[in-house]
Design a protein around this motif. Structure first.
Motif, PDB file in Angstrom:
ATOM      1  N   VAL A 294       0.827  -1.208   0.000  1.00  0.00           N
ATOM      2  CA  VAL A 294       0.000   0.000   0.000  1.00  0.00           C
ATOM      3  C   VAL A 294       0.863   1.261   0.000  1.00  0.00           C
ATOM      4  CG1 VAL A 294      -1.904   1.229   1.126  1.00  0.00           C
ATOM      5  CG2 VAL A 294      -1.710  -1.255   1.365  1.00  0.00           C
ATOM      6  N   ALA A 295       1.796   1.331   0.933  1.00  0.00           N
ATOM      7  CA  ALA A 295       2.559   2.561   1.126  1.00  0.00           C
ATOM      8  C   ALA A 295       3.467   2.896  -0.045  1.00  0.00           C
ATOM      9  CB  ALA A 295       3.383   2.444   2.410  1.00  0.00           C
ATOM     10  N   LEU A 296       4.025   1.870  -0.690  1.00  0.00           N
ATOM     11  CA  LEU A 296       5.049   2.107  -1.700  1.00  0.00           C
ATOM     12  C   LEU A 296       4.476   2.196  -3.111  1.00  0.00           C
ATOM     13  CD1 LEU A 296       7.684  -0.424  -0.340  1.00  0.00           C
ATOM     14  CD2 LEU A 296       7.366   1.978   0.282  1.00  0.00           C
ATOM     15  N   PRO A 297       5.081   3.033  -3.950  1.00  0.00           N
ATOM     16  CA  PRO A 297       4.648   3.118  -5.361  1.00  0.00           C
ATOM     17  C   PRO A 297       5.431   2.138  -6.215  1.00  0.00           C
ATOM     18  CG  PRO A 297       6.265   4.812  -4.940  1.00  0.00           C
ATOM     19  CD  PRO A 297       6.079   4.076  -3.630  1.00  0.00           C
ATOM     20  N   PHE A 298       4.897   1.792  -7.372  1.00  0.00           N
ATOM     21  CA  PHE A 298       5.695   1.085  -8.362  1.00  0.00           C
ATOM     22  C   PHE A 298       5.163   1.387  -9.749  1.00  0.00           C
ATOM     23  CE2 PHE A 298       3.030  -2.316  -6.291  1.00  0.00           C
ATOM     24  CZ  PHE A 298       2.132  -2.558  -7.312  1.00  0.00           C
ATOM     25  N   SER A 299       6.026   1.170 -10.725  1.00  0.00           N
ATOM     26  CA  SER A 299       5.700   1.503 -12.110  1.00  0.00           C
ATOM     27  C   SER A 299       5.739   0.257 -12.980  1.00  0.00           C
ATOM     28  CB  SER A 299       6.699   2.528 -12.661  1.00  0.00           C
ATOM     29  OG  SER A 299       6.699   3.706 -11.879  1.00  0.00           O
ATOM     30  N   ALA A 300       4.850   0.210 -13.951  1.00  0.00           N
ATOM     31  CA  ALA A 300       4.796  -0.923 -14.872  1.00  0.00           C
ATOM     32  C   ALA A 300       6.113  -1.038 -15.625  1.00  0.00           C
ATOM     33  CB  ALA A 300       3.642  -0.745 -15.850  1.00  0.00           C
ATOM     34  N   GLY A 301       6.606  -2.268 -15.733  1.00  0.00           N
ATOM     35  CA  GLY A 301       7.878  -2.497 -16.409  1.00  0.00           C
ATOM     36  C   GLY A 301       8.329  -3.918 -16.166  1.00  0.00           C
ATOM     37  N   GLY A 302       9.633  -4.116 -16.114  1.00  0.00           N
ATOM     38  CA  GLY A 302      10.159  -5.453 -15.942  1.00  0.00           C
ATOM     39  C   GLY A 302       9.885  -6.056 -14.579  1.00  0.00           C
ATOM     40  N   ASP A 303       9.699  -5.193 -13.561  1.00  0.00           N
ATOM     41  CA  ASP A 303       9.504  -5.700 -12.205  1.00  0.00           C
ATOM     42  C   ASP A 303       8.049  -5.728 -11.757  1.00  0.00           C
ATOM     43  OD1 ASP A 303      12.212  -6.175 -11.742  1.00  0.00           O
ATOM     44  OD2 ASP A 303      12.564  -4.107 -11.107  1.00  0.00           O
ATOM     45  N   PHE A 304       7.212  -4.918 -12.394  1.00  0.00           N
ATOM     46  CA  PHE A 304       5.809  -4.839 -11.994  1.00  0.00           C
ATOM     47  C   PHE A 304       4.909  -4.789 -13.226  1.00  0.00           C
ATOM     48  CE2 PHE A 304       8.219  -2.937  -8.502  1.00  0.00           C
ATOM     49  CZ  PHE A 304       7.745  -3.671  -7.428  1.00  0.00           C
ATOM     50  N   ALA A 305       3.736  -5.382 -13.096  1.00  0.00           N
ATOM     51  CA  ALA A 305       2.818  -5.473 -14.227  1.00  0.00           C
ATOM     52  C   ALA A 305       1.871  -4.281 -14.320  1.00  0.00           C
ATOM     53  CB  ALA A 305       1.999  -6.761 -14.123  1.00  0.00           C
ATOM     54  N   MET A 306       1.985  -3.324 -13.405  1.00  0.00           N
ATOM     55  CA  MET A 306       1.051  -2.199 -13.380  1.00  0.00           C
ATOM     56  C   MET A 306       1.688  -1.027 -12.666  1.00  0.00           C
ATOM     57  SD  MET A 306      -1.472  -3.528 -10.290  1.00  0.00           S
ATOM     58  CE  MET A 306      -1.747  -1.936  -9.517  1.00  0.00           C
ATOM     59  N   ASN A 307       1.048   0.126 -12.806  1.00  0.00           N
ATOM     60  CA  ASN A 307       1.436   1.308 -12.049  1.00  0.00           C
ATOM     61  C   ASN A 307       0.647   1.356 -10.752  1.00  0.00           C
ATOM     62  OD1 ASN A 307       3.188   2.386 -14.083  1.00  0.00           O
ATOM     63  ND2 ASN A 307       1.394   3.124 -15.201  1.00  0.00           N
ATOM     64  N   LYS A 308       1.271   1.850  -9.692  1.00  0.00           N
ATOM     65  CA  LYS A 308       0.562   2.018  -8.431  1.00  0.00           C
ATOM     66  C   LYS A 308       1.097   3.244  -7.720  1.00  0.00           C
ATOM     67  CE  LYS A 308       1.214   0.097  -4.415  1.00  0.00           C
ATOM     68  NZ  LYS A 308       0.898   1.267  -3.563  1.00  0.00           N
ATOM     69  N   LEU A 309       0.203   4.087  -7.234  1.00  0.00           N
ATOM     70  CA  LEU A 309       0.585   5.296  -6.518  1.00  0.00           C
ATOM     71  C   LEU A 309       0.862   4.978  -5.050  1.00  0.00           C
ATOM     72  CD1 LEU A 309      -2.071   7.772  -7.964  1.00  0.00           C
ATOM     73  CD2 LEU A 309       0.356   7.617  -8.586  1.00  0.00           C
ATOM     74  N   PRO A 310       1.713   5.766  -4.391  1.00  0.00           N
ATOM     75  CA  PRO A 310       1.954   5.550  -2.958  1.00  0.00           C
ATOM     76  C   PRO A 310       0.667   5.779  -2.168  1.00  0.00           C
ATOM     77  CG  PRO A 310       2.901   7.637  -3.671  1.00  0.00           C
ATOM     78  CD  PRO A 310       2.502   6.910  -4.914  1.00  0.00           C
ATOM     79  N   GLY A 311       0.397   4.913  -1.208  1.00  0.00           N
ATOM     80  CA  GLY A 311      -0.809   5.037  -0.394  1.00  0.00           C
ATOM     81  C   GLY A 311      -2.028   4.395  -1.006  1.00  0.00           C
ATOM     82  N   SER A 312      -1.865   3.827  -2.199  1.00  0.00           N
ATOM     83  CA  SER A 312      -2.980   3.158  -2.873  1.00  0.00           C
ATOM     84  C   SER A 312      -2.767   1.650  -2.807  1.00  0.00           C
ATOM     85  CB  SER A 312      -3.047   3.609  -4.337  1.00  0.00           C
ATOM     86  OG  SER A 312      -4.004   2.860  -5.057  1.00  0.00           O
ATOM     87  N   PRO A 313      -3.730   0.893  -2.291  1.00  0.00           N
ATOM     88  CA  PRO A 313      -3.543  -0.563  -2.173  1.00  0.00           C
ATOM     89  C   PRO A 313      -3.391  -1.236  -3.533  1.00  0.00           C
ATOM     90  CG  PRO A 313      -5.393   0.186  -0.821  1.00  0.00           C
ATOM     91  CD  PRO A 313      -5.022   1.329  -1.726  1.00  0.00           C
ATOM     92  N   CYS A 314      -2.468  -2.161  -3.628  1.00  0.00           N
ATOM     93  CA  CYS A 314      -2.337  -2.991  -4.820  1.00  0.00           C
ATOM     94  C   CYS A 314      -3.631  -3.784  -4.986  1.00  0.00           C
ATOM     95  CB  CYS A 314      -1.147  -3.939  -4.666  1.00  0.00           C
ATOM     96  SG  CYS A 314      -1.001  -5.148  -5.991  1.00  0.00           S
ATOM     97  N   HIS A 315      -4.087  -3.985  -6.212  1.00  0.00           N
ATOM     98  CA  HIS A 315      -5.357  -4.679  -6.411  1.00  0.00           C
ATOM     99  C   HIS A 315      -5.259  -6.163  -6.045  1.00  0.00           C
ATOM    100  CE1 HIS A 315      -3.686  -5.297 -10.654  1.00  0.00           C
ATOM    101  NE2 HIS A 315      -3.915  -6.525 -10.231  1.00  0.00           N
ATOM    102  N   ASN A 316      -4.048  -6.650  -5.797  1.00  0.00           N
ATOM    103  CA  ASN A 316      -3.891  -8.044  -5.377  1.00  0.00           C
ATOM    104  C   ASN A 316      -3.962  -8.208  -3.855  1.00  0.00           C
ATOM    105  OD1 ASN A 316      -3.369  -9.215  -8.036  1.00  0.00           O
ATOM    106  ND2 ASN A 316      -1.437  -8.102  -7.961  1.00  0.00           N
ATOM    107  N   LEU A 317      -4.038  -7.095  -3.126  1.00  0.00           N
ATOM    108  CA  LEU A 317      -4.093  -7.160  -1.667  1.00  0.00           C
ATOM    109  C   LEU A 317      -5.500  -7.539  -1.220  1.00  0.00           C
ATOM    110  CD1 LEU A 317      -2.443  -6.651   0.949  1.00  0.00           C
ATOM    111  CD2 LEU A 317      -3.405  -4.330   0.949  1.00  0.00           C
ATOM    112  N   GLN A 318      -5.606  -8.596  -0.422  1.00  0.00           N
ATOM    113  CA  GLN A 318      -6.896  -9.092   0.016  1.00  0.00           C
ATOM    114  C   GLN A 318      -7.321  -8.459   1.340  1.00  0.00           C
ATOM    115  OE1 GLN A 318      -7.078 -13.562  -1.693  1.00  0.00           O
ATOM    116  NE2 GLN A 318      -5.574 -13.303  -0.046  1.00  0.00           N
ATOM    117  N   ALA A 319      -8.541  -8.757   1.750  1.00  0.00           N
ATOM    118  CA  ALA A 319      -9.099  -8.173   2.968  1.00  0.00           C
ATOM    119  C   ALA A 319      -8.308  -8.556   4.207  1.00  0.00           C
ATOM    120  CB  ALA A 319     -10.560  -8.598   3.127  1.00  0.00           C
ATOM    121  N   ASP A 320      -7.632  -9.716   4.183  1.00  0.00           N
ATOM    122  CA  ASP A 320      -6.844 -10.157   5.338  1.00  0.00           C
ATOM    123  C   ASP A 320      -5.401  -9.686   5.249  1.00  0.00           C
ATOM    124  OD1 ASP A 320      -5.912 -11.723   3.288  1.00  0.00           O
ATOM    125  OD2 ASP A 320      -6.265 -13.646   4.272  1.00  0.00           O
ATOM    126  N   PHE A 321      -5.126  -8.748   4.347  1.00  0.00           N
ATOM    127  CA  PHE A 321      -3.808  -8.141   4.145  1.00  0.00           C
ATOM    128  C   PHE A 321      -2.799  -9.106   3.522  1.00  0.00           C
ATOM    129  CE2 PHE A 321      -5.589  -5.817   7.851  1.00  0.00           C
ATOM    130  CZ  PHE A 321      -5.760  -4.591   7.227  1.00  0.00           C
TER     131      PHE A 321
END
Length: 296
Positions: free
Chosen positions: A31-58
């Protein structure tokens, strides 16, 4: 080179856990960390925004298939135990979902504590170096101070001058490393060197100073890295097949996870062979026995 660990003083406080325990964390790295689509990640994510793969039980919904799903970056990240400390200690076990007003502070605190825990990890290792005995007292003081900083209130943690503290600790770790590496004659000084894709197959790098070196995609197959200082070295996609890292200094699990090795790679006792490394050594190339490559 390394001291035999002595029994823990029963009156001493328990050491701060420096291994990630996702079961006691509120998915802070997701959640806290950002990442950008590329060789290491399949999508962009802003800091403070939960990854869509994060489930309700964290927990991560694709944890067992992160690499094949394009999230290799997640497999090589290590918070050094900062996630559970921030979740369970700093914020008293109350999650950002339970108390949304605390979310921003929690997300801001996490990367600070993560950096401090990384220093704790290195300081703890340095205290096992017998040749570094002359600086052990300073190492213990730095360890206690770093742990104190990481254990403050959210306000106190956010007020920490991390770059200044990291610089002081880094200089102390460098001294400790130099005392250990001094037993290797003619050691190579490659601190911060750009060795991207370098051909270092079979190289004698015993006692080398590789702190912060860029070793992305370097060919280190069969290299001798015993007593080499690898603090902050970037080993992404580096070929470590058959390399000897048994007594390399300050190697982390994340560095190994980012590299490529095989069943013949020799590792420090405290670290484990990454699951994506092949369990068997590769078959020798055609003509290898007589020194010739294939072809006429």
């Amino acid at each position: 080179m390394r001291e035999t660990e002595s029994p823990q003083d029963p009156t001493a406080a328990a050491p701060t856990p420096l291994q990630s325990d996702c079961a006691d964390c509120f998915g802070l790295c997701c959640v806290a960390l950002p990442f950008s689509a590329g060789g290491d990640f399949a999508m962009n994510k802003l800091p403070g925004s939960p990854c869509h793969n994060l489930q309700a039980d964290f927990r991560c919904g694709i944890h067992v298939r992160l690499r094949e799903s394009g999230f290799q970056g997640c497999t090589v990240y290590d918070c050094f135990g900062a996630g559970q400390r921030v979740s369970q200690v700093t914020f008293g076990g109350r999650s950002w979902r339970e108390e949304p007003d605390s979310a921003k502070a929690m997300f801001d605190v996490f990367p600070v504590v993560r950096q401090l825990h990384e220093l704790l990890r290195y300081l703890t290792e340095a205290l096992t170096f017998a040749p570094a005995l002359p600086v052990h007292e300073e190492l213990r003081q730095a360890l206690a101070e770093t742990d104190r900083l990481a254990g403050g209130t959210p306000e106190e943690i956010l007020a920490v001058d991390v770059p200044a503290h990291r610089q002081r600790v880094s200089e102390l770790l460098l001294r400790a490393g130099e005392l250990v590496r001094a037993e290797v004659p003619r050691r190579r000084e490659l601190r911060g060197a750009d060795l991207f894709g370098a051909r270092l197959r079979g190289a004698d790098l015993r006692g080398a100073n590789l702190r912060g070196a860029l070793l992305v995609a370097a060919d280190l197959a069969g290299a001798d890295l015993r007593l080499a200082d690898l603090v902050g070295a970037d080993l992404r996609d580096a070929d470590l097949a058959g390399a000897d890292l048994t007594t390399a200094l300050f190697v982390t699990q994340a560095q190994l996870d980012a590299a490529r090795g095989d069943a013949t790679t020799r590792l420090p006792a405290a670290l484990t062979r990454p699951g994506h490394w092949p369990e068997t050594a590769p078959a020798p190339a055609a003509g290898a026995r007589n020194g010739r490559g294939g072809g006429g």
